[in-house]
Design a protein around this motif. Structure first.
Motif, PDB file in Angstrom:
ATOM      1  N   GLU A 480     -11.749  24.206 -59.128  1.00  0.00           N
ATOM      2  CA  GLU A 480     -12.245  24.229 -60.498  1.00  0.00           C
ATOM      3  C   GLU A 480     -13.459  23.722 -60.452  1.00  0.00           C
ATOM      4  O   GLU A 480     -13.957  22.853 -59.784  1.00  0.00           O
ATOM      5  CB  GLU A 480     -11.376  23.213 -61.215  1.00  0.00           C
ATOM      6  CG  GLU A 480      -9.847  23.487 -61.311  1.00  0.00           C
ATOM      7  CD  GLU A 480      -9.551  24.633 -62.284  1.00  0.00           C
ATOM      8  OE1 GLU A 480     -10.521  24.872 -63.095  1.00  0.00           O
ATOM      9  OE2 GLU A 480      -8.695  25.393 -62.209  1.00  0.00           O
ATOM     10  N   LEU A 481     -14.391  24.455 -61.335  1.00  0.00           N
ATOM     11  CA  LEU A 481     -15.720  24.057 -61.674  1.00  0.00           C
ATOM     12  C   LEU A 481     -15.716  23.341 -62.790  1.00  0.00           C
ATOM     13  O   LEU A 481     -15.090  23.470 -64.132  1.00  0.00           O
ATOM     14  CB  LEU A 481     -16.603  25.149 -61.893  1.00  0.00           C
ATOM     15  CG  LEU A 481     -16.865  26.349 -60.616  1.00  0.00           C
ATOM     16  CD1 LEU A 481     -17.805  27.358 -60.719  1.00  0.00           C
ATOM     17  CD2 LEU A 481     -17.220  25.501 -59.206  1.00  0.00           C
ATOM     18  N   LYS A 482     -16.768  22.283 -62.994  1.00  0.00           N
ATOM     19  CA  LYS A 482     -16.779  21.562 -63.998  1.00  0.00           C
ATOM     20  C   LYS A 482     -18.278  21.244 -64.369  1.00  0.00           C
ATOM     21  O   LYS A 482     -19.176  20.972 -63.297  1.00  0.00           O
ATOM     22  CB  LYS A 482     -16.309  20.076 -63.846  1.00  0.00           C
ATOM     23  CG  LYS A 482     -16.536  19.133 -65.006  1.00  0.00           C
ATOM     24  CD  LYS A 482     -15.799  17.579 -64.858  1.00  0.00           C
ATOM     25  CE  LYS A 482     -15.791  16.880 -66.141  1.00  0.00           C
ATOM     26  NZ  LYS A 482     -15.202  15.563 -65.742  1.00  0.00           N
ATOM     27  N   ASP A 483     -18.720  21.816 -65.585  1.00  0.00           N
ATOM     28  CA  ASP A 483     -20.345  21.713 -65.765  1.00  0.00           C
ATOM     29  C   ASP A 483     -20.418  20.487 -66.635  1.00  0.00           C
ATOM     30  O   ASP A 483     -19.773  20.060 -67.679  1.00  0.00           O
ATOM     31  CB  ASP A 483     -20.675  22.962 -66.911  1.00  0.00           C
ATOM     32  CG  ASP A 483     -20.430  24.308 -65.747  1.00  0.00           C
ATOM     33  OD1 ASP A 483     -20.956  24.610 -64.797  1.00  0.00           O
ATOM     34  OD2 ASP A 483     -19.668  25.351 -66.534  1.00  0.00           O
ATOM     35  N   THR A 484     -21.683  19.819 -66.264  1.00  0.00           N
ATOM     36  CA  THR A 484     -22.006  18.645 -66.974  1.00  0.00           C
ATOM     37  C   THR A 484     -23.385  18.709 -67.158  1.00  0.00           C
ATOM     38  O   THR A 484     -24.341  19.496 -66.669  1.00  0.00           O
ATOM     39  CB  THR A 484     -21.651  17.398 -66.155  1.00  0.00           C
ATOM     40  OG1 THR A 484     -22.572  17.519 -64.998  1.00  0.00           O
ATOM     41  CG2 THR A 484     -20.235  17.274 -65.832  1.00  0.00           C
ATOM     42  N   LYS A 485     -24.317  17.530 -67.842  1.00  0.00           N
ATOM     43  CA  LYS A 485     -25.482  17.730 -68.081  1.00  0.00           C
ATOM     44  C   LYS A 485     -26.276  17.486 -66.682  1.00  0.00           C
ATOM     45  O   LYS A 485     -27.293  18.074 -66.566  1.00  0.00           O
ATOM     46  CB  LYS A 485     -25.836  16.714 -68.947  1.00  0.00           C
ATOM     47  CG  LYS A 485     -25.459  16.503 -70.449  1.00  0.00           C
ATOM     48  CD  LYS A 485     -25.775  15.284 -71.263  1.00  0.00           C
ATOM     49  CE  LYS A 485     -25.292  15.567 -72.635  1.00  0.00           C
ATOM     50  NZ  LYS A 485     -25.737  14.362 -73.453  1.00  0.00           N
ATOM     51  N   GLU A 486     -25.585  16.953 -65.770  1.00  0.00           N
ATOM     52  CA  GLU A 486     -26.333  16.557 -64.459  1.00  0.00           C
ATOM     53  C   GLU A 486     -26.054  17.847 -63.526  1.00  0.00           C
ATOM     54  O   GLU A 486     -26.867  17.766 -62.496  1.00  0.00           O
ATOM     55  CB  GLU A 486     -25.528  15.304 -63.633  1.00  0.00           C
ATOM     56  CG  GLU A 486     -25.949  14.086 -64.340  1.00  0.00           C
ATOM     57  CD  GLU A 486     -25.297  13.651 -65.821  1.00  0.00           C
ATOM     58  OE1 GLU A 486     -24.325  14.580 -65.825  1.00  0.00           O
ATOM     59  OE2 GLU A 486     -25.661  13.075 -66.333  1.00  0.00           O
ATOM     60  N   GLY A 487     -25.287  18.849 -63.867  1.00  0.00           N
ATOM     61  CA  GLY A 487     -25.192  20.161 -63.010  1.00  0.00           C
ATOM     62  C   GLY A 487     -23.653  20.302 -62.972  1.00  0.00           C
ATOM     63  O   GLY A 487     -22.808  20.094 -63.568  1.00  0.00           O
ATOM     64  N   THR A 488     -23.444  21.327 -61.932  1.00  0.00           N
ATOM     65  CA  THR A 488     -22.002  21.787 -61.967  1.00  0.00           C
ATOM     66  C   THR A 488     -21.295  21.201 -60.528  1.00  0.00           C
ATOM     67  O   THR A 488     -21.927  21.084 -59.454  1.00  0.00           O
ATOM     68  CB  THR A 488     -21.856  23.122 -61.668  1.00  0.00           C
ATOM     69  OG1 THR A 488     -22.624  23.878 -62.810  1.00  0.00           O
ATOM     70  CG2 THR A 488     -20.480  23.835 -61.594  1.00  0.00           C
ATOM     71  N   THR A 489     -20.154  20.680 -60.877  1.00  0.00           N
ATOM     72  CA  THR A 489     -19.510  19.991 -59.600  1.00  0.00           C
ATOM     73  C   THR A 489     -18.133  20.789 -59.440  1.00  0.00           C
ATOM     74  O   THR A 489     -17.872  21.681 -60.374  1.00  0.00           O
ATOM     75  CB  THR A 489     -19.234  18.385 -59.915  1.00  0.00           C
ATOM     76  OG1 THR A 489     -18.286  18.424 -60.827  1.00  0.00           O
ATOM     77  CG2 THR A 489     -20.432  17.699 -60.054  1.00  0.00           C
ATOM     78  N   PHE A 490     -17.435  20.540 -58.332  1.00  0.00           N
ATOM     79  CA  PHE A 490     -16.240  21.381 -58.346  1.00  0.00           C
ATOM     80  C   PHE A 490     -15.051  20.233 -57.567  1.00  0.00           C
ATOM     81  O   PHE A 490     -15.462  19.334 -57.093  1.00  0.00           O
ATOM     82  CB  PHE A 490     -16.332  22.448 -57.404  1.00  0.00           C
ATOM     83  CG  PHE A 490     -16.636  22.197 -55.736  1.00  0.00           C
ATOM     84  CD1 PHE A 490     -15.370  21.961 -54.879  1.00  0.00           C
ATOM     85  CD2 PHE A 490     -17.754  21.853 -55.316  1.00  0.00           C
ATOM     86  CE1 PHE A 490     -15.516  21.807 -53.669  1.00  0.00           C
ATOM     87  CE2 PHE A 490     -18.010  21.601 -53.758  1.00  0.00           C
ATOM     88  CZ  PHE A 490     -16.866  21.560 -52.749  1.00  0.00           C
ATOM     89  N   SER A 491     -14.059  20.718 -57.784  1.00  0.00           N
ATOM     90  CA  SER A 491     -12.559  19.996 -57.149  1.00  0.00           C
ATOM     91  C   SER A 491     -11.865  20.874 -56.712  1.00  0.00           C
ATOM     92  O   SER A 491     -11.495  22.065 -57.157  1.00  0.00           O
ATOM     93  CB  SER A 491     -12.233  19.150 -58.287  1.00  0.00           C
ATOM     94  OG  SER A 491     -11.446  19.793 -59.261  1.00  0.00           O
ATOM     95  N   VAL A 492     -10.916  20.694 -55.666  1.00  0.00           N
ATOM     96  CA  VAL A 492      -9.982  21.406 -55.163  1.00  0.00           C
ATOM     97  C   VAL A 492      -8.776  21.010 -55.423  1.00  0.00           C
ATOM     98  O   VAL A 492      -8.319  19.784 -55.403  1.00  0.00           O
ATOM     99  CB  VAL A 492      -9.989  21.334 -53.503  1.00  0.00           C
ATOM    100  CG1 VAL A 492      -9.157  22.324 -52.797  1.00  0.00           C
ATOM    101  CG2 VAL A 492     -11.448  21.795 -53.239  1.00  0.00           C
ATOM    102  N   ASN A 493      -7.911  21.863 -56.205  1.00  0.00           N
ATOM    103  CA  ASN A 493      -6.517  21.590 -56.650  1.00  0.00           C
ATOM    104  C   ASN A 493      -5.527  21.746 -55.354  1.00  0.00           C
ATOM    105  O   ASN A 493      -5.430  22.474 -54.899  1.00  0.00           O
ATOM    106  CB  ASN A 493      -6.193  22.274 -57.801  1.00  0.00           C
ATOM    107  CG  ASN A 493      -7.025  21.947 -58.896  1.00  0.00           C
ATOM    108  OD1 ASN A 493      -7.617  20.897 -59.227  1.00  0.00           O
ATOM    109  ND2 ASN A 493      -7.361  22.883 -59.784  1.00  0.00           N
TER     110      ASN A 493
END
Length: 493
Positions: A480-493
């Protein structure tokens, strides 16, 4: 799954004092109960050794093809200090000290217990009952023991009549003690005048006004005796008679001795065919003790935040260290010993990696079939993990010779060697190739970050179709990608 039930497994039965051929009550199935922790503090390393030992038993039985119901309890009632019948409830004491509800203490240390065993790669039991969840069953067991004449009520408490029981049964047969010679596990404390005999132990204790954890019963508000919990929970899920009961050597007396007495007094039959006990872990040649400071917690080993070791050691290396000794032998934990274990562990993992590069030839110069059986012979001899590990290092020698082209192996044998090694290293011993996993995680992170960069470029170029395609494909793969003001992060489900 391939079945190896034809393997003749022998295990040491504490009840007989001998190694016996294992014959389950029901063909192809095993019922096993292991005494779990009292959750009032962080699980200590000695307890971890016991649970790792029985995880090995659980894993090997399943590897052989048995259907195993493994029951391990959580003692969340909080039994009495020093496991006597008088004193202060350990969980209630900790709750008072930390100004928390008893169940907050239970939850905190249950979570810690599960997290530590997960780090050690222990498989969860089939059922994990709690003492507080089985108060009704414990009360019913007491009623039956009373009805059978082996217990009595005294001032709101219920005690097991050891002398009366011993007239027709053998109290002490597990620990090898004679009733006349026994040191009372109740000691000379207040409340002894409630008992007919000093050796009698509590089935149900009357709760004093200040006692926090309490339940209604036919004899008044109170709480169950420590020994009773395991009797009620083991028989509920495994029946009045089952295959294996395990625990630490320190539980043989009085806990397991009292369990046998309670079961026989309640049902008229001995509860367990095979009693197994794991031995203790010492630290630098001395008994582990919080009061003397000769103690180390698992997380302190993993982090290196301690004054006993020269550096951190991983959970898998620590597990490997413990499995290098037989579960019935005393094991001493020291800096030198775990450094040596780490070197051995790394040699084993390197050999597994090297095996993937070995080229096969038309003929084998080594007998893999005999070597494979030697691995089973080790485990069939009372789960002898140190002998198994010695056999695995014989395979390490083979692999090194094969790598140097000093021995040859055909395709069928290299497949058998690889399959057997992986089965015993990962499935039976429960080790993890942490270097390979970390490398795999690093590679995954690198690939996903590269795709995030490509997606950002596509968005900057207003190529939203490609941007959405990257996100959607990653989502399908559980990332899963998560877009924030600081940039894009990801997490593995």
């Amino acid at each position: 799954m391939q079945l190896y039930l034809n393997q003749k497994l022998k295990l040491y039965n504490s009840l007989s004092g001998e190694k016996e051929t294992f014959t389950p009550l029901h063909e192809g199935s095993v019922g096993m109960y292991v005494c779990g922790p009292t959750v009032y503090s962080n699980v200590h390393l000695g307890n971890c050794r016991t649970f790792i030992s029985f995880d090995l038993v659980f894993r090997y039985l399943k590897h052989l093809g048995y259907k195993v119901r493994y029951v391990r309890n959580i003692t969340d009632v909080g039994h009495i200090e020093d496991d006597a019948d008088e004193g202060e409830d350990k969980i209630a004491k900790k709750a008072r000290l930390e100004k928390l509800e008893p169940m907050e203490i239970v939850q905190q240390y249950s979570v810690d217990f599960h997290q530590i065993l997960e780090l050690f790669n222990n498989q969860p039991p089939s059922i994990e009952p709690t003492a507080t969840g089985h108060i009704i069953e414990q009360i019913e067991t007491i009623k039956q023991i009373l009805a059978n004449g082996y217990a009595y009520v005294s001032n709101g408490s219920v005690y097991f009549d050891v002398v009366k029981f011993n007239e027709t049964h053998d109290y002490g047969k597990l620990s090898g003690r004679n009733l006349e010679d026994m040191i009372s596990n109740t000691r000379d404390l207040s409340g002894q005048d409630e008992k007919r005999n000093p050796q009698d132990f509590a089935l149900w204790k009357k709760a004093e006004p200040q006692h926090i954890m309490r339940w209604p019963s036919p004899w008044g508000d109170g709480f169950p005796g420590w020994h009773l919990e395991c009797t009620a929970m083991s028989t509920k899920y495994l029946g009045n008679h089952f295959d294996i009961h395990g625990g630490g050597m320190d539980l043989k007396f009085p806990h397991h001795e009292c369990e046998i007495a309670q079961n026989e007094a309640c049902t008229g039959q001995s509860p367990v065919n095979y009693w197994m006990h794991a031995n203790m872990l010492t630290l630098n040649g001395k008994k582990m003790s919080k009061s003397t400071g000769n103690n180390i917690l698992p997380r302190e080993i993993f982090s290196g935040n301690n004054d006993k070791l020269s550096k951190p050691f991983s959970p898998s290396v620590t597990r490997f260290f413990m499995l290098q000794a037989h579960y019935r032998s005393v094991l001493d934990f020291s800096n030198d010993a775990i450094i040596a274990a780490e070197k051995g562990f790394n040699r084993l993992m390197d050999a597994l990696d090297n095996l993937k590069q070995i080229k096969h030839s038309s003929a084998s110069s080594i007998d893999i079939v005999s070597w494979k059986q030697s691995c089973y012979d080790a485990m069939n001899d009372d789960f002898n993990s140190p002998i198994l590990i010695a056999q695995l290092f014989e395979a390490v020698k083979y692999i090194n010779l094969l790598k140097e082209e000093k021995e040859t192996i055909n395709s069928q044998d290299i497949e058998l060697l690889s399959k057997t090694l992986n089965a015993f290293v990962f499935d039976v011993l429960g080790l993890k190739n942490e270097v390979a996993e970390e490398t795999g995680n690093d590679k995954l992170e690198g690939v996903v970050n590269m795709l995030i960069t490509m997606r950002n470029e596509a968005r900057a170029n207003k190529d939203f179709a490609l941007s959405d395609q990257i996100r959607n494909r990653l989502t399908e793969l559980g990332i899963e990608l998560k877009d924030t003001k600081e940039g894009t992060t990801f997490s593995v489900n």
